[in-house]
Design a protein around this motif. Structure first.
Motif, short mmCIF file in Angstrom:
data_model
loop_
_atom_site.label_atom_id
_atom_site.label_comp_id
_atom_site.label_asym_id
_atom_site.label_seq_id
_atom_site.Cartn_x
_atom_site.Cartn_y
_atom_site.Cartn_z
N VAL A 298 0.84 -1.20 0.00
CA VAL A 298 0.00 0.00 0.00
C VAL A 298 0.88 1.25 0.00
O VAL A 298 0.60 2.21 -0.73
N ALA A 299 1.95 1.24 0.77
CA ALA A 299 2.86 2.39 0.80
C ALA A 299 3.45 2.65 -0.59
O ALA A 299 3.55 3.81 -1.02
N LEU A 300 3.80 1.59 -1.31
CA LEU A 300 4.36 1.75 -2.65
C LEU A 300 3.31 2.32 -3.62
O LEU A 300 3.61 3.20 -4.42
N ARG A 301 2.09 1.84 -3.52
CA ARG A 301 1.02 2.36 -4.40
C ARG A 301 0.80 3.85 -4.15
O ARG A 301 0.66 4.64 -5.09
N VAL A 302 0.79 4.24 -2.89
CA VAL A 302 0.59 5.65 -2.57
C VAL A 302 1.81 6.46 -3.03
O VAL A 302 1.66 7.55 -3.59
N TYR A 303 3.01 5.94 -2.82
CA TYR A 303 4.22 6.62 -3.28
C TYR A 303 4.15 6.87 -4.80
O TYR A 303 4.43 7.98 -5.26
N ALA A 304 3.79 5.85 -5.55
CA ALA A 304 3.72 5.99 -7.01
C ALA A 304 2.70 7.06 -7.40
O ALA A 304 2.89 7.79 -8.37
N PHE A 305 1.65 7.17 -6.64
CA PHE A 305 0.61 8.17 -6.91
C PHE A 305 1.08 9.58 -6.55
O PHE A 305 1.07 10.48 -7.39
N VAL A 306 1.50 9.76 -5.30
CA VAL A 306 1.81 11.12 -4.84
C VAL A 306 3.10 11.67 -5.44
O VAL A 306 3.26 12.89 -5.54
N SER A 307 4.01 10.81 -5.85
CA SER A 307 5.26 11.32 -6.42
C SER A 307 5.04 11.96 -7.79
O SER A 307 5.90 12.69 -8.27
N GLN A 308 3.88 11.73 -8.38
CA GLN A 308 3.58 12.30 -9.69
C GLN A 308 2.71 13.56 -9.62
O GLN A 308 2.48 14.20 -10.63
#
Length: 157
Positions: free
Chosen positions: A43-53
């Motif tokens: 879940v942390a990775l999915r959120v990272y991929a989202f917010v980093s963009q």
């Protein structure tokens, strides 16, 4: 939500998140993912991929420049990680990301109150972390079935 304490490889975290391994490597290199990896890292990775963009209106960000995580992005990833390990997380839980803050909203009533009190025409992103947490058991089970398929040996002719 109770999650198994099964350790996952960086590749498995990316696969369970439905992302390419390059996202996992970027997250590791930016200090988002740390060894050992457990299910909440998905879940942390999915959120990272989202917010980093995310680029907020009025903000200039060159594509070629290295992008270090801002505080609000780090906070969003940590909030998602905590939601993944929280036994009270339900599929209704959402992570609201604003330019200056991050909010976990648990129930539809809290969502309505949050909308009236905080959003008021502001730009915000709603990330369905509760749904993503609910999907974790199936995502990890899918990893196990992939491992089993590849572990059968072929007989030579």
């Amino acid at each position: 939500m109770s999650l198994a304490n099964e350790k996952l490889s960086l590749s498995a975290v990316a696969a369970a998140a439905g992302l390419s391994e390059s996202w996992a490597w970027k997250a590791r290199d930016q200090g988002v993912l740390h060894e050992p990896h457990f299910e909440e890292e998905v879940v942390a990775l999915r959120v990272y991929a989202f917010v980093s963009q995310i680029v907020w209106p009025g903000t200039r960000r060159p594509r070629s420049a290295r992008q270090d995580l801002e505080l609000w992005q780090q906070t969003a990833v940590e909030a998602a990680r905590q939601a993944a390990s929280d036994q009270n997380t339900t599929p209704d839980m959402a992570l609201w990301v604003l330019e200056d803050s991050v909010h976990l909203v648990t129930t539809p009533a809290e969502r309505a109150a949050f909308d009236l009190k905080t959003l008021s025409g502001r730009v915000a992103f709603r990330i369905p972390v509760g749904v993503w947490v609910a999907e974790l058991p199936d995502a990890v089970a899918g990893l196990n079935s992939r491992r089993r398929r590849g572990s059968t040996s072929k007989s030579g002719a």
